[in-house]
Scaffold this active site. Structure first.
Site, PDB file in Angstrom:
ATOM      1  N   ARG A 122      34.603 -14.356 138.304  1.00 34.15           N
ATOM      2  CA  ARG A 122      35.107 -13.545 137.113  1.00 34.15           C
ATOM      3  C   ARG A 122      33.921 -13.030 136.437  1.00 34.15           C
ATOM      4  O   ARG A 122      34.024 -11.882 136.089  1.00 34.15           O
ATOM      5  CB  ARG A 122      36.095 -14.455 136.400  1.00 34.15           C
ATOM      6  N   TYR A 136      41.245  -7.326 141.135  1.00 36.57           N
ATOM      7  CA  TYR A 136      40.816  -8.646 141.884  1.00 36.57           C
ATOM      8  C   TYR A 136      40.159  -9.657 140.892  1.00 36.57           C
ATOM      9  O   TYR A 136      39.693  -9.315 139.764  1.00 36.57           O
ATOM     10  CB  TYR A 136      40.070  -8.359 142.950  1.00 36.57           C
ATOM     11  N   GLU A 137      40.228 -10.699 141.637  1.00 35.16           N
ATOM     12  CA  GLU A 137      39.786 -12.279 140.705  1.00 35.16           C
ATOM     13  C   GLU A 137      40.648 -12.388 139.546  1.00 35.16           C
ATOM     14  O   GLU A 137      40.188 -12.861 138.528  1.00 35.16           O
ATOM     15  CB  GLU A 137      38.328 -12.069 140.486  1.00 35.16           C
ATOM     16  N   GLY A 138      41.669 -11.993 139.636  1.00 33.75           N
ATOM     17  CA  GLY A 138      42.764 -12.130 138.466  1.00 33.75           C
ATOM     18  C   GLY A 138      42.757 -10.842 137.617  1.00 33.75           C
ATOM     19  O   GLY A 138      41.891 -10.437 137.188  1.00 33.75           O
TER      20      GLY A 138
END
Length: 589
Positions: free
Chosen positions: A297, A438-440
């Site tokens: 992140r 992506y990645e949250g």
């Protein structure tokens, strides 16, 4: 468009805002002297400008392709990745005992920024490998670390993160991939994973998949998830490669952007079971995977800054060369380059100010991470860790959302030519669009900011940051306009922090309806804080390089006057408007 790393600005932020001198005095980082750091950054700039950046456009027009289970990466990627590994770039941050350079995160961060600015698609492979390394450093056994870490750090092997499944999306409680114990310490893994970045490629000898799966008697939900190492090729006790494992790429996605990065659908266990080994303890997989996710992140936040820098450099170059229209003030009778026009100046300065503000927040966060890991005082480690953890969702969410605005402005500066693929401006816009997802997603980052980072300590860290901002305001007596706008931004953020803390239990839907605006507010105010600090530092150093430092002062003033005023509007939208969002019913859409 030629990429030139903004080394002078990077070093300014590292030295004047992030405190490189203090970081270099932490135990283990003594070799991060100013001369060493500058040499590392200059070599990173050379490599990325000359080797990686020229492949960016090629990757968009000749992307990775899949055939019969194998992926061919963009021409030139394989050789560039070989040079990347041989240059030691995968190991800048990682321990020397496993072949890394052991440098601070504050030094690795600009290196990663340069790599991502040069080529976002290429940089995704090392990004996921970094996450795998961090997970194994934290939870791997000594044997797993000895077997896998040197190969991952050298770039001989790469790593992936296997979370998502067709039915699960971001809801990892719905993961169905299963891992059956074989009685000898190994497991057979069966299932399908989607959206696996560099899940298959031709740039390394092996791919180390870290896979979330459930053992037969695991409890339901996220508490029953375990983490497994499932390599593409089985690995012997001596580290040698053996037979092909039962994990296969059945397709790659066709995407809006980052086309050179193969996003794979992986099938585990179609031919008897993919052999894997457990990382850590059963049912603690999500805990370990979050180590990878937090590392990723932060890095994705840096991707937002990086692609914005590339778009800004291209826009400036175009604006200095494109001749169109006479000046509105009548200062010339003939058409001039568009960089003379007021709205072009506004757009370019907006791009620059957003990038510099976000870069400063990220680098300050990197320094906090270094202190959290290495400071000799336990209380300072804890405080730095809390500060870093607060910043991570802001760095990820704000910097990536910002990149959509900046790359869109890059297209706008080009006018109609920006909509034409041959100029390359559109690629940055398309590439950036995945970053808030992506990645949250941004909403996931915002929920984290509210739930874990603000409410868990009753707003203590948020208030600590607000106090630090107030200290900066006190030093801005010579700049009343900047001081006033920063104070208004701080007050707006303080109001929202109080709103979140006071209403989370009584009206959680209203609080979380304002979570994304709250994240944006944090990004704007924290960036404004760092820009104000940059102004003060630039004034003190002006005699060393008047042109550079005058530009820093001008950018900080622009940020205060044009971007910080958004804070009060966001405050009103959150505190006064969240309830109206909560009141909407499904049939109103």
């Amino acid at each position: 468009m030629t990429y030139r790393a903004p080394l002078k600005d990077m070093l300014f932020v590292m030295n004047e805002l992030a405190g490189l001198d203090a970081v270099s005095q932490l135990p283990g980082f003594e070799e991060a002297t100013p001369d060493t750091v500058q040499a590392v950054l200059e070599e990173a700039a050379r490599f990325n400008e000359q080797v990686v950046a020229p492949l960016n456009r090629i990757g968009d027009t000749d992307p990775s392709s899949w055939k019969d289970g194998e992926v061919r990466t963009t021409p030139g990627f394989r050789d560039a990745f070989r040079q990347f590994g041989e240059g030691g770039w995968q190991g800048v941050l990682h321990p020397a005992e496993f072949g890394g350079q052991g440098l601070p995160k504050l030094v690795a961060t600009p290196c990663n920024e340069m790599l991502n600015t040069a080529n976002l698609s290429f940089a995704l492979c090392p990004l996921l490998t970094d996450g795998a390394i961090e997970a194994l450093l934290t939870a791997g056994t000594e044997a797993q670390q000895t077997t896998f870490l040197p190969k991952l750090i050298s770039g001989e092997w790469t790593g992936t993160m296997n979370l998502t499944e067709p039915q699960a999306g971001s809801d990892l409680a719905a993961v169905r991939t299963r891992a059956e114990p074989q009685g000898d310490g190994t497991y057979k893994v069966f299932g399908t994973k989607i959206f696996i970045t560099y899940g298959e490629h031709d740039m390394a000898k092996n791919i180390v998949h870290l896979v979330l799966a459930r053992t037969p008697d695991a409890p339901e939900g996220v508490k029953g998830i375990s983490l497994f190492i499932v390599p593409k090729f089985l690995v012997g006790d001596d580290g040698s490669l053996g037979a092909r494992n039962d994990v296969h790429c059945v397709s790659i996605e066709h995407k809006l952007g980052i086309k050179a990065s193969p996003t794979a659908v992986l099938q585990f266990g179609d031919h008897g079971g993919a052999l894997g080994t457990l990382v850590g303890e059963e049912n603690r997989g999500l805990e370990y995977m979050f180590i990878m996710m937090n590392a990723a992140r932060f890095s994705v936040g840096m991707q937002g800054i990086a692609v914005s820098e590339r778009a800004y450099q291209q826009a400036v170059t175009f604006a200095r060369e494109r001749v169109q229209s006479r000046p509105v003030d009548g200062s010339a009778r003939q058409a001039v380059t568009i960089v003379h026009h007021p709205d072009i100046k506004r757009m370019l300065m907006t791009m620059r100010a957003l990038i510099e503000g976000a870069r400063a927040v990220a680098y300050v966060g990197a320094a906090a991470s270094d202190a959290a890991h290495s400071h000799p005082d336990a209380d300072e480690r804890a405080r730095s860790q809390a500060f870093y953890e607060f910043l991570v969702p802001v760095i990820k969410g704000w910097s990536t959302e910002m990149s959509i605005d900046v790359t869109s402005l890059g297209v706008q500066v080009h006018g109609g030519m920006g909509f034409i693929e041959e100029t390359g401006a559109a690629q940055h816009y398309r590439d950036a669009r995945i970053l808030p997802i992506y990645e949250g997603t941004t909403a996931i980052q915002a929920n984290d900011l509210v739930g874990r980072k603000t409410l868990r300590d009753g707003g203590a860290m948020a208030r600590d940051i607000l106090a630090r901002i107030a200290e900066t305001e006190a030093a801005l007596s010579g700049h009343p306009a900047v001081r006033q706008q920063l104070a208004r931004g701080r007050e707006a953020l303080a109001d929202v922090v109080a709103f979140v803390v006071e209403n989370a239990k009584a009206d959680p839907n209203a609080v979380f309806a304002g979570s994304v605006p709250y994240l944006r507010l944090c990004g704007i105010v924290l960036s404004g804080w760092q820009m104000a600090r940059a102004l003060l530092a630039a004034e003190a150093r002006r005699g060393d390089d008047p042109s550079f430092y005058d530009a820093k002062v001008a950018t900080a003033q622009f940020y205060a006057q044009h971007l910080l005023p958004q804070a009060t509007a966001l405050r009103d939208a959150i505190v006064e408007g969240a309830a109206s969002v909560n009141a909407l019913s499904e049939d109103q859409f």
